[in-house]
Design a protein around this motif. Structure first.
Motif, short mmCIF file in Angstrom:
data_model
loop_
_atom_site.label_atom_id
_atom_site.label_comp_id
_atom_site.label_asym_id
_atom_site.label_seq_id
_atom_site.Cartn_x
_atom_site.Cartn_y
_atom_site.Cartn_z
N PRO A 133 0.81 -1.23 0.00
CA PRO A 133 0.00 0.00 0.00
C PRO A 133 0.83 1.27 0.00
O PRO A 133 0.32 2.35 -0.33
N ASP A 134 2.12 1.17 0.32
CA ASP A 134 2.99 2.35 0.33
C ASP A 134 3.58 2.64 -1.05
O ASP A 134 4.20 3.69 -1.24
N ALA A 135 3.43 1.72 -1.99
CA ALA A 135 4.10 1.83 -3.28
C ALA A 135 3.44 2.89 -4.16
O ALA A 135 2.25 2.82 -4.46
N VAL A 136 4.25 3.87 -4.58
CA VAL A 136 3.76 4.95 -5.43
C VAL A 136 4.79 5.25 -6.52
O VAL A 136 5.99 5.00 -6.35
N TRP A 137 4.31 5.78 -7.63
CA TRP A 137 5.21 6.33 -8.63
C TRP A 137 5.73 7.66 -8.12
O TRP A 137 5.13 8.27 -7.22
N SER A 138 6.83 8.10 -8.66
CA SER A 138 7.50 9.29 -8.11
C SER A 138 6.69 10.57 -8.29
O SER A 138 6.99 11.58 -7.66
N PRO A 236 13.97 2.83 -6.27
CA PRO A 236 14.67 3.68 -5.31
C PRO A 236 15.47 4.81 -5.96
O PRO A 236 15.88 5.75 -5.27
N TYR A 237 15.69 4.73 -7.26
CA TYR A 237 16.41 5.80 -7.97
C TYR A 237 15.56 6.31 -9.13
O TYR A 237 14.72 5.60 -9.67
N PRO A 253 18.67 9.40 -5.90
CA PRO A 253 17.63 8.77 -5.10
C PRO A 253 16.25 9.36 -5.39
O PRO A 253 16.09 10.56 -5.59
N ASN A 254 15.26 8.47 -5.43
CA ASN A 254 13.88 8.85 -5.67
C ASN A 254 13.29 9.41 -4.37
O ASN A 254 13.15 8.67 -3.40
N PRO A 255 12.93 10.70 -4.32
CA PRO A 255 12.42 11.28 -3.07
C PRO A 255 11.10 10.68 -2.61
O PRO A 255 10.74 10.81 -1.44
#
Length: 573
Positions: A133-138, A236-237, A253-255
């Motif tokens: 459920p935490d997974a999102v596109w940047s 992650p990047y 790094p992907n914020p």
């Protein structure tokens, strides 16, 4: 096996196995090694050769410099302009991977993206993926069933306007729907497919597959969010800069990354020619160097004082592809005669012995040595036998001329062998083949073309502008389904020879639907015998992976199947 590689399609300055395991990756190099000073057999090498380290042993920060043959011609891996090993390599950084491949080639759910991945039902076959459920596109968009549905729509082959490189597995799916929530994905199959986990390695955001136009053009110059201007990532990047002029891609790094903080400040990919790789590594311009089968490269890598040689079993194999649609090679008897004119052992020894690598031949087109199901099907059909080659050519109406070159209906038996200009290994191999096949009456003409054009203008399913070519295929942990698009159907996006055996369709359908592993292997063995007999792909030798690696780099290096966990790649404290 799966992906094309140049020397293994463009694939590859670095030949690195990816998670996404649907289509074979192609690469343009022709070699690899197990290197090291002592001769090793692929069976004695481990599946992963990198140094492992837990997170608390890895320093925070630093830059990793890596080489690629070329930055992507299209950042959509499955677009016909994409599909190289390098493309696969970069794609793994910015798409969503719901499964990881372990060192032994088996899979498991990737907890960063999925709380569970399981086969819910066998009849009908239903797979359920519960998205973290935490997974999102940047850009903040939640990962959901819509991403899976768009990917399926793009790759199932129903709408020809999408024109993907391969439809393996996706074409067998009947529907992609939501379960209890948009993060509960239910994939229902119309036709059973045992390699269903293979499609869960690179899922893209819903907007990429929304239309054929977005599929073909939205990521032509970079992996973009729906706005078409800002870069997007599900890993992650994220891309921070693409320097088209300098051919350099920088990741940071992907914020919006929700998992453990990635260790590196930057990952930089630089386009480096094959000829310049060794010098770039020697000059500390890159931190990892795929040595291939080049003895000089091997010696150069050993001399760098702050580096070491790392080795693993490989998934890449070198081969020669023959164009079955070309006039001179349209007859399978002529293709088989061409194969029998080539001393594959001599080529293998020339490539690998100088770097202490095993020189075992590859005699199967589905399985690599060491994989369950591997057996020698090629020797008796394609094995070196000049007398048999001459007889087949005689039987096919090709008679020997006064200069030793065979002729038929006033035409000489001339084969145009296309190689890329930035590939000394291919050049040497083509010269060896030229001398060998002359003995049975072939007139081999070597045509050297610009490397940047090799897989975009010459070795394509649209042009097939060659009679023979050398590159490599990179295999996968799912070798049965992933090989289908190379050999069937004739108009597949990866069938560069352009011909097939019509019985393969039913056989592959049966193999893909067979959930009993032993029964499935028997069908696969029958398939291999048929594709070997086509004599469109002439297997040479498997390539163990040998890298020069800067000392201190952990969780990255040579690996046969294991997924790179990019957030834990870094420099040891």
């Amino acid at each position: 096996m799966s992906s094309r590689t140049q020397g293994p399609k463009r694939r590859s300055g670095l030949i690195l196995a990816g998670v996404s395991i649907v289509a074979l990756a192609l690469t343009a190099c022709t070699g690899g090694t197990s290197g090291g000073g002592t001769t090793s057999s692929p069976a004695t090498l481990s599946g992963t050769g990198w140094e492992r380290a837990d997170g608390d042993a890895i320093a925070q920060g630093g830059t990793l410099n890596l080489a690629v043959d070329a930055i992507p011609a299209n950042w959509n891996l499955y677009n016909l302009d994409g599909g190289t090993v390098d493309d696969q390599f970069l794609t793994n950084l910015y798409t969503a991977a719901y499964v990881n491949i372990k060192e032994d080639g088996t899979w498991e759910a990737n907890p960063d993206f999925a709380t569970s991945v399981e086969l819910k039902s066998e009849d009908p076959q239903v797979v359920e993926i519960k998205i973290n459920p935490d997974a999102v596109w940047s850009d903040g968009t939640a990962m959901s069933v819509e991403d899976f549905a768009a990917t399926w729509k793009s790759l199932n082959g129903v709408d020809p306007a999408y024109a993907p490189t391969a439809t393996n597995v996706w074409k067998d799916i009947e529907s992609v729907t939501a379960g209890d929530s948009p993060q509960d994905v239910l994939i229902t199959f119309a036709n059973k497919n045992a390699d269903w986990p293979s499609i869960l390695g690179n899922i893209w955001p819903k907007w990429l597959g929304a239309t054929p136009e977005s599929f073909n053009t939205l990521w032509a110059t970079g992996p973009y969010a729906a706005d078409g201007t800002t870069y997007v990532s599900g890993g992650p990047y994220i891309v921070s800069k693409i320097d088209q002029t300098g051919a350099v891609v920088t990741f940071e790094p992907n914020p919006k990354w929700w998992g453990d903080k990635p260790k590196l400040d930057n990952i930089i990919f630089k386009q480096v020619s094959r000829a310049g790789l060794a010098q770039a590594f020697s000059n500390s311009e890159i931190d990892v160097f795929s040595i291939g089968s080049n003895a000089d490269n091997y010696e150069t890598a050993k001399k760098r004082s702050d580096a070491e040689i790392q080795r693993s079993r490989g998934t890449t194999y070198n081969h020669i592809t023959l164009n079955g649609t070309s006039e001179v090679l349209s007859d399978p008897e002529v293709r088989q005669a061409f194969a029998k004119s080539i001393n594959r052992q001599t080529i293998a020894e020339a490539r690998l012995a100088a770097i202490d690598a095993p020189t075992d031949l590859l005699n199967n087109l589905i399985f690599l040595p060491g994989q369950d199901g591997y057996e020698d099907d090629a020797s008796k059909v394609l094995g070196y036998d000049i007398d048999a080659a001459k007889q087949q050519l005689e039987d096919a109406g090709w008679t020997e001329g006064s200069d030793g070159i065979r002729e038929k209906d006033g035409e000489k038996l001339t084969v145009r062998y296309v190689i890329d200009s930035d590939n000394p290994v291919s050049a040497e191999t083509s010269q060896q083949v030229q001398a060998m096949v002359k003995e049975s009456g072939f007139d081999l003409k070597i045509d050297t073309v610009p490397s940047d054009d090799f897989f975009t203008k010459y070795v394509t399913t649209e042009t097939r502008d060659f009679d023979a070519v050398s590159f490599a295929w990179q295999g996968t942990a799912f070798p049965i389904s992933s090989t289908e698009s190379i050999f069937y159907p004739a108009d597949s996006g990866q069938n560069f020879p352009g011909v097939t055996d019509d019985s393969l369709g039913e056989l592959w359908a049966s193999a893909n639907a067979e959930l009993d592993p032993e029964k499935r292997l028997e069908i696969a063995k029958e398939i291999d015998k048929k594709i070997v007999a086509l004599a469109t792909t002439l297997p040479l030798f498997p390539v163990p992976y040998t890298y020069g690696v800067k000392t201190g780099l952990v969780n990255y290096g040579p690996t046969q199947f294991e997924t790179i966990d990019w957030k834990n790649v870094g420099w040891k404290k």
